[in-house]
Scaffold this motif. Structure first.
Motif, mmCIF file in Angstrom:
data_model
loop_
_atom_site.group_PDB
_atom_site.id
_atom_site.type_symbol
_atom_site.label_atom_id
_atom_site.label_comp_id
_atom_site.label_asym_id
_atom_site.label_seq_id
_atom_site.Cartn_x
_atom_site.Cartn_y
_atom_site.Cartn_z
ATOM 1 N N ASN A 218 0.847 -1.198 0.000
ATOM 2 C CA ASN A 218 0.000 0.000 0.000
ATOM 3 C C ASN A 218 0.880 1.245 0.000
ATOM 4 O OD1 ASN A 218 -2.036 1.826 0.193
ATOM 5 N ND2 ASN A 218 -2.823 1.137 2.160
ATOM 6 N N THR A 219 1.378 1.587 -1.190
ATOM 7 C CA THR A 219 2.232 2.759 -1.342
ATOM 8 C C THR A 219 1.588 3.757 -2.298
ATOM 9 O OG1 THR A 219 3.451 1.840 -3.235
ATOM 10 C CG2 THR A 219 4.274 1.302 -1.031
ATOM 11 N N ALA A 220 2.056 4.993 -2.227
ATOM 12 C CA ALA A 220 1.524 6.026 -3.117
ATOM 13 C C ALA A 220 1.787 5.675 -4.576
ATOM 14 C CB ALA A 220 2.144 7.376 -2.767
ATOM 15 N N GLY A 221 2.959 5.090 -4.840
ATOM 16 C CA GLY A 221 3.303 4.720 -6.210
ATOM 17 C C GLY A 221 2.375 3.656 -6.766
ATOM 18 N N LEU B 135 -2.448 2.043 -10.149
ATOM 19 C CA LEU B 135 -3.791 1.461 -10.268
ATOM 20 C C LEU B 135 -4.764 2.468 -10.876
ATOM 21 C CD1 LEU B 135 -4.081 -0.465 -6.878
ATOM 22 C CD2 LEU B 135 -3.819 -1.449 -9.155
ATOM 23 N N ARG B 136 -4.626 3.742 -10.504
ATOM 24 C CA ARG B 136 -5.530 4.776 -11.037
ATOM 25 C C ARG B 136 -5.308 4.995 -12.522
ATOM 26 N NH1 ARG B 136 -4.197 7.401 -6.124
ATOM 27 N NH2 ARG B 136 -2.703 8.735 -7.236
ATOM 28 N N THR B 137 -4.058 4.888 -12.964
ATOM 29 C CA THR B 137 -3.737 5.143 -14.371
ATOM 30 C C THR B 137 -3.689 3.861 -15.202
ATOM 31 O OG1 THR B 137 -1.356 5.071 -13.842
ATOM 32 C CG2 THR B 137 -2.431 7.230 -13.785
ATOM 33 N N GLU B 138 -4.005 2.726 -14.558
ATOM 34 C CA GLU B 138 -4.016 1.415 -15.209
ATOM 35 C C GLU B 138 -2.641 1.037 -15.773
ATOM 36 O OE1 GLU B 138 -7.194 1.277 -18.080
ATOM 37 O OE2 GLU B 138 -8.709 1.024 -16.521
ATOM 38 N N ASP B 139 -1.588 1.495 -15.081
ATOM 39 C CA ASP B 139 -0.227 1.160 -15.493
ATOM 40 C C ASP B 139 0.270 -0.157 -14.886
ATOM 41 O OD1 ASP B 139 0.091 3.407 -17.067
ATOM 42 O OD2 ASP B 139 0.915 4.638 -15.460
ATOM 43 N N HIS B 140 -0.460 -0.664 -13.914
ATOM 44 C CA HIS B 140 -0.052 -1.915 -13.281
ATOM 45 C C HIS B 140 -0.820 -3.053 -13.946
ATOM 46 C CE1 HIS B 140 1.928 -4.284 -10.302
ATOM 47 N NE2 HIS B 140 0.820 -4.657 -9.685
ATOM 48 N N PHE C 145 -4.039 -7.560 -18.862
ATOM 49 C CA PHE C 145 -5.036 -6.552 -18.509
ATOM 50 C C PHE C 145 -4.598 -5.802 -17.261
ATOM 51 C CE2 PHE C 145 -7.672 -9.006 -21.342
ATOM 52 C CZ PHE C 145 -8.581 -8.082 -21.846
ATOM 53 N N PRO C 146 -5.019 -4.536 -17.125
ATOM 54 C CA PRO C 146 -4.662 -3.764 -15.928
ATOM 55 C C PRO C 146 -5.311 -4.352 -14.682
ATOM 56 C CG PRO C 146 -5.424 -2.308 -17.697
ATOM 57 C CD PRO C 146 -5.754 -3.709 -18.116
ATOM 58 N N TYR C 147 -4.577 -4.311 -13.588
ATOM 59 C CA TYR C 147 -5.153 -4.690 -12.306
ATOM 60 C C TYR C 147 -6.080 -3.573 -11.823
ATOM 61 C CZ TYR C 147 -2.050 -8.681 -11.362
ATOM 62 O OH TYR C 147 -1.403 -9.893 -11.385
ATOM 63 N N HIS C 148 -7.101 -3.938 -11.052
ATOM 64 C CA HIS C 148 -7.939 -2.940 -10.403
ATOM 65 C C HIS C 148 -8.082 -3.306 -8.930
ATOM 66 C CE1 HIS C 148 -10.856 -6.085 -11.585
ATOM 67 N NE2 HIS C 148 -11.469 -5.770 -10.462
ATOM 68 N N ARG C 149 -8.298 -2.288 -8.116
ATOM 69 C CA ARG C 149 -8.423 -2.493 -6.677
ATOM 70 C C ARG C 149 -9.732 -3.212 -6.346
ATOM 71 N NH1 ARG C 149 -6.455 0.842 -2.107
ATOM 72 N NH2 ARG C 149 -5.472 2.178 -3.686
ATOM 73 N N VAL C 150 -9.665 -4.150 -5.403
ATOM 74 C CA VAL C 150 -10.846 -4.869 -4.940
ATOM 75 C C VAL C 150 -11.162 -4.391 -3.533
ATOM 76 C CG1 VAL C 150 -11.842 -7.120 -4.397
ATOM 77 C CG2 VAL C 150 -10.260 -6.886 -6.318
ATOM 78 N N ASP C 151 -12.379 -3.917 -3.315
ATOM 79 C CA ASP C 151 -12.787 -3.442 -1.996
ATOM 80 C C ASP C 151 -13.455 -4.566 -1.220
ATOM 81 O OD1 ASP C 151 -11.906 -0.823 -2.409
ATOM 82 O OD2 ASP C 151 -13.727 -0.328 -3.526
ATOM 83 N N GLY C 152 -13.086 -4.701 0.041
ATOM 84 C CA GLY C 152 -13.702 -5.727 0.877
ATOM 85 C C GLY C 152 -13.145 -7.104 0.593
ATOM 86 N N GLN C 153 -13.691 -8.093 1.274
ATOM 87 C CA GLN C 153 -13.190 -9.469 1.148
ATOM 88 C C GLN C 153 -14.256 -10.429 0.616
ATOM 89 O OE1 GLN C 153 -11.478 -10.783 4.820
ATOM 90 N NE2 GLN C 153 -10.307 -8.930 5.140
ATOM 91 N N THR C 154 -15.356 -9.912 0.120
ATOM 92 C CA THR C 154 -16.440 -10.798 -0.304
ATOM 93 C C THR C 154 -16.047 -11.646 -1.509
ATOM 94 O OG1 THR C 154 -17.361 -8.994 -1.647
ATOM 95 C CG2 THR C 154 -18.208 -9.259 0.597
#
Length: 229
Positions: free
Chosen positions: A172-175, A180-185, A192-201
Motif C-alpha cells: 500500500n504505497t503512493a506509487g 492502479l488509477r492510471t491502469e499502469d499496473h 489486462f490492468p489490475y484494479h483495486r478490490v474493496d472488501g473481502q467478499t
C-alpha cells in the motif's frame, strides 16, 4: 499453553507450539547435529514468525574469542507456509536457511567476506545438510503469501485471469495507488490492468482460510506472551 517442556538439542530458545512447528524445530536441530554446530558457544534462537513475507530469514551475530565463534544466530521461519507446503519447508527451506547460517559462521571463523550469498560454499553446505535438496537462490514451493500481505495492510487487486489466479496483493504505497488509477499496473499473464478490490467478499476460499488462521494465531499470541517472540 507453554513451550517450557519443549526442548530440542542445539536450539537454545524457540517459540514452537503447534505440531508442524515442533517437527520443523526437530529438523533444524537434527541437521545442525549432522554438521557438529558449536552450540555450546553459539546459541540458536528459532522463531516461527507469521508476519514474515518470505519463507525464512536468518541473522548471524558471532565474534571470535580465542579463535572460536561465540554469539547467537536467529532463524525465522514463516509458519503459515508450514501449513501450506510442509514437505518443501522441511526438505528445501530449512536446509537453505541453515546453510546461510553455517556460511556466516564459517566466514567469521575463516576471516573472509561473503561476496555472493548463494555461492559455491553455500551450495556445498546445502548438499551437506540435505543431499536431496536443490541449492537454488529461490526455493520452489507451494507458498501463498497473499494473506500475509493483506494482514500487513496490502492492497488487494484483481486482473482478468479468472479464478484464484486473478487475485494479487501489493504494498500500500503512493506509487502503487497511482499505477492502479492510471491502469499502469498490468498482469504479466493476461496483460489486462489490475484494479483495486474493496472488501473481502470476492476473496478465494484459500485466502479467506489463511486470513482466518492468521487471525486465530494473533489472538493466541496476544494471550500468551511467551509465544510473541
Amino acid at each position: 499453553m507453554t513451550t517450557e517442556n519443549l526442548k530440542f538439542p542445539l536450539i537454545t530458545q524457540h517459540n514452537a507450539e503447534y505440531p508442524r512447528e515442533v517437527q520443523a524445530a526437530k529438523e533444524v536441530s537434527r541437521l545442525l547435529t549432522k554438521v557438529e554446530f558449536p552450540s555450546q558457544d553459539v546459541w540458536v534462537d528459532l522463531r516461527f514468525d507469521y508476519a514474515l513475507v518470505e519463507h525464512s530469514s536468518s541473522n548471524v551475530d558471532v565474534m571470535l574469542i580465542r579463535g572460536q565463534p561465540h554469539g547467537i544466530v536467529r532463524i525465522n521461519l514463516q509458519a503459515l507456509y508450514l501449513m501450506q507446503d510442509f514437505e518443501s519447508m522441511l526438505m528445501e527451506v530449512i536446509p537453505h536457511e541453515l546453510a546461510h547460517v553455517l556460511h556466516g559462521v564459517k566466514a567469521k571463523v575463516d576471516g573472509f567476506t561473503i561476496e555472493k550469498v548463494h555461492d559455491d560454499i553455500w551450495q556445498h553446505l546445502v548438499f551437506k545438510l540435505q543431499p536431496d535438496a536443490e541449492p537454488l537462490p529461490k526455493v520452489k514451493g507451494e507458498f501463498d503469501d497473499r494473506a500475509v500481505r493483506l494482514s500487513k495492510g496490502g492492497i488487494l487487486i484483481q486482473c482478468e485471469c479468472g479464478e484464484d489466479e486473478s487475485f494479487a496483493v501489493i504494498a500500500n504505497t503512493a506509487g502503487n495507488s497511482a499505477k492502479l488509477r492510471t491502469e499502469d499496473h498490468k498482469c504479466g499473464t493476461c496483460k489486462f490492468p489490475y484494479h483495486r478490490v474493496d472488501g473481502q467478499t470476492l476473496l478465494p476460499q484459500r485466502i479467506k482460510d489463511d486470513l482466518a488462521f492468521l487471525e486465530r494465531i494473533q489472538c493466541i499470541k496476544f494471550q500468551h506472551p511467551h509465544l510473541q517472540r
